[in-house]
Design a protein around this motif. Sequence first.
Motif, short mmCIF file in Angstrom:
data_model
loop_
_atom_site.label_atom_id
_atom_site.label_comp_id
_atom_site.label_asym_id
_atom_site.label_seq_id
_atom_site.Cartn_x
_atom_site.Cartn_y
_atom_site.Cartn_z
N LYS A 13 0.82 -1.21 0.00
CA LYS A 13 0.00 0.00 0.00
C LYS A 13 0.86 1.26 0.00
O LYS A 13 0.36 2.35 -0.33
N ASP A 14 2.12 1.14 0.37
CA ASP A 14 3.03 2.28 0.34
C ASP A 14 3.49 2.61 -1.08
O ASP A 14 4.09 3.67 -1.31
N PHE A 15 3.25 1.69 -2.03
CA PHE A 15 3.74 1.84 -3.40
C PHE A 15 2.54 2.06 -4.33
O PHE A 15 1.82 1.11 -4.64
N PRO A 16 2.32 3.29 -4.76
CA PRO A 16 1.10 3.58 -5.52
C PRO A 16 0.98 2.80 -6.82
O PRO A 16 -0.13 2.56 -7.29
N ILE A 17 2.09 2.35 -7.40
CA ILE A 17 2.00 1.65 -8.67
C ILE A 17 1.22 0.35 -8.56
O ILE A 17 0.62 -0.11 -9.53
N PHE A 18 1.17 -0.23 -7.36
CA PHE A 18 0.46 -1.49 -7.21
C PHE A 18 -1.05 -1.31 -7.10
O PHE A 18 -1.79 -2.30 -7.02
N SER A 19 -1.51 -0.07 -7.11
CA SER A 19 -2.95 0.18 -7.11
C SER A 19 -3.51 0.26 -8.53
O SER A 19 -4.72 0.33 -8.71
N PRO A 40 8.14 4.09 -3.14
CA PRO A 40 7.08 4.30 -2.17
C PRO A 40 6.65 5.76 -2.11
O PRO A 40 7.36 6.67 -2.56
N ASN A 41 5.47 5.97 -1.54
CA ASN A 41 4.96 7.34 -1.40
C ASN A 41 5.95 8.24 -0.68
O ASN A 41 6.05 9.43 -1.00
N LEU A 42 6.67 7.73 0.31
CA LEU A 42 7.60 8.56 1.06
C LEU A 42 8.63 9.20 0.13
O LEU A 42 8.93 10.40 0.26
N VAL A 43 9.17 8.44 -0.81
CA VAL A 43 10.15 8.98 -1.74
C VAL A 43 9.49 9.96 -2.70
O VAL A 43 9.99 11.07 -2.94
N ILE A 44 8.35 9.58 -3.25
CA ILE A 44 7.65 10.42 -4.22
C ILE A 44 7.27 11.76 -3.59
O ILE A 44 7.49 12.83 -4.17
N GLU A 45 6.69 11.71 -2.39
CA GLU A 45 6.22 12.94 -1.76
C GLU A 45 7.36 13.80 -1.24
O GLU A 45 7.28 15.03 -1.25
N THR A 46 8.44 13.17 -0.78
CA THR A 46 9.60 13.95 -0.33
C THR A 46 10.18 14.75 -1.49
O THR A 46 10.50 15.94 -1.34
N MET A 47 10.29 14.12 -2.65
CA MET A 47 10.83 14.82 -3.81
C MET A 47 9.86 15.91 -4.29
O MET A 47 10.27 17.01 -4.63
N SER A 392 13.25 -11.15 -10.50
CA SER A 392 13.99 -10.63 -9.34
C SER A 392 12.99 -10.06 -8.35
O SER A 392 12.03 -9.38 -8.72
N PHE A 393 13.22 -10.35 -7.07
CA PHE A 393 12.24 -10.10 -6.02
C PHE A 393 12.69 -8.98 -5.10
O PHE A 393 13.88 -8.68 -4.96
N TYR A 394 11.68 -8.39 -4.42
CA TYR A 394 11.99 -7.33 -3.45
C TYR A 394 10.97 -7.38 -2.32
O TYR A 394 10.13 -8.30 -2.26
N LEU A 395 11.03 -6.40 -1.45
CA LEU A 395 10.23 -6.43 -0.23
C LEU A 395 8.74 -6.45 -0.49
O LEU A 395 7.96 -6.90 0.37
N TYR A 396 8.28 -5.99 -1.66
CA TYR A 396 6.84 -5.89 -1.92
C TYR A 396 6.29 -7.09 -2.67
O TYR A 396 5.11 -7.12 -3.01
N ASN A 397 7.12 -8.09 -2.97
CA ASN A 397 6.64 -9.25 -3.72
C ASN A 397 6.07 -10.32 -2.79
O ASN A 397 6.39 -10.38 -1.60
#
Length: 417
Positions: A13-19, A40-47, A392-397
Amino acid sequence: MTSTSLDVERIRKDFPIFSRELPDGRPLVYLDSGNSSQKPNLVIETMREHLALHYSNVGRAMHVLGAESTEAYEGARDKVAAFVGAARDEVVFTKNASEALNLVAYSFGNPANTDPRFTLGPGDEIVVTEMEHHSNIVPWQLLAQRTGATLKWFGVTDEGRLDLADGVITERTKIVSVAHQSNVLGTVNPVVELARRAHEAGALILLDASQSVPHHPVDVAALDADFVAFTGHKMVGPSGIGVLWARAELLDAMPPFLGGGEMIEAVWMDRSTYAPAPHKFEAGTPPIVEAIGLGAAVDYLTGVGLEAIEAHERELTRYALEALREVPRLRVIGPETLEARGGTVSFTMEGIHPHDVGQILDDQFGVAVRVGHHCARPLHLRFGIPATTRASFYLYNTTGEIDALVRGLHHVQKVFA
């Protein structure tokens, strides 16, 4: 969250692309984080906030916005340094890991660098490995061409491990440059052992940590490295920002890589003196907002916990290796056990080109994987194949996404039966 288990549904839910939905209402199954991670939203909104409310150039303007930008930019350096156990003045911002690797290569054999550790000429040796990304091969090829030095490499075993044969590193070796984790095989290399061998021979060692820093706790001191390069866009940060860490006394010995504003101390028409590291290597207006975004990415990953991310990816990799064994005529290229490997699995399917595999997975199942030689063509030549399919996998998979991959691969088999 710092436990050893992840609440993946909350993380997603922190990653808007998955919506979003793909065409025809298909959900996105993103298994290409080894190429570039989602944000994640934190990176997008901070920038976004910095661009909207605080933006100015750094280190120059004597006004509120200039001070705010400089504080945020240098604050990002502090965050990155803490993330890898470094001192802040040892962290150089680059535009990506490739530039960081080239920066180090530029210092060797450079007449401006009289430090004997960096002198390079005919008879001297550069050592890489057969599993490197092109970014960690081509700069050393160019350096060998400029200086007459010899480029050597460690081979790769059939199991996808480094063949650590004696005699590759010798008393003539000046630099060893090796991937901490392979972007194709997932192999985590024994870099502490390689550092020991390099240092015993009087050589320096550089680690390409682009595939390790996002996924595992990394402490540069514990690795006993001299240089470490990594990039922001693979660690939930933006593109356009990378990092070179180097021991302070090496940075002091290295000449500037680029000339221009901000990297100088004083300039006359016939000569210049240079700012101390790290600013000596950051000529011109830097990637300000990208660096601030990388700082936010560090905050996000730290909040989740690298130990938890590593454990989650280990479980995903175990699950994937077992599930892929069910697919007929599929061959994993690389280690088939969890020992010293990360969450990247590359494979071939007998009689089916990886490009066809990737297109069917995307078009019919919404599964995004990488196909090709993954900027590691020599490694593919070593295995006698032109290309692979890479998940390749990451924390959101999730394991459900691996199930979707396997269903898609079974369908690919039927299409080409």
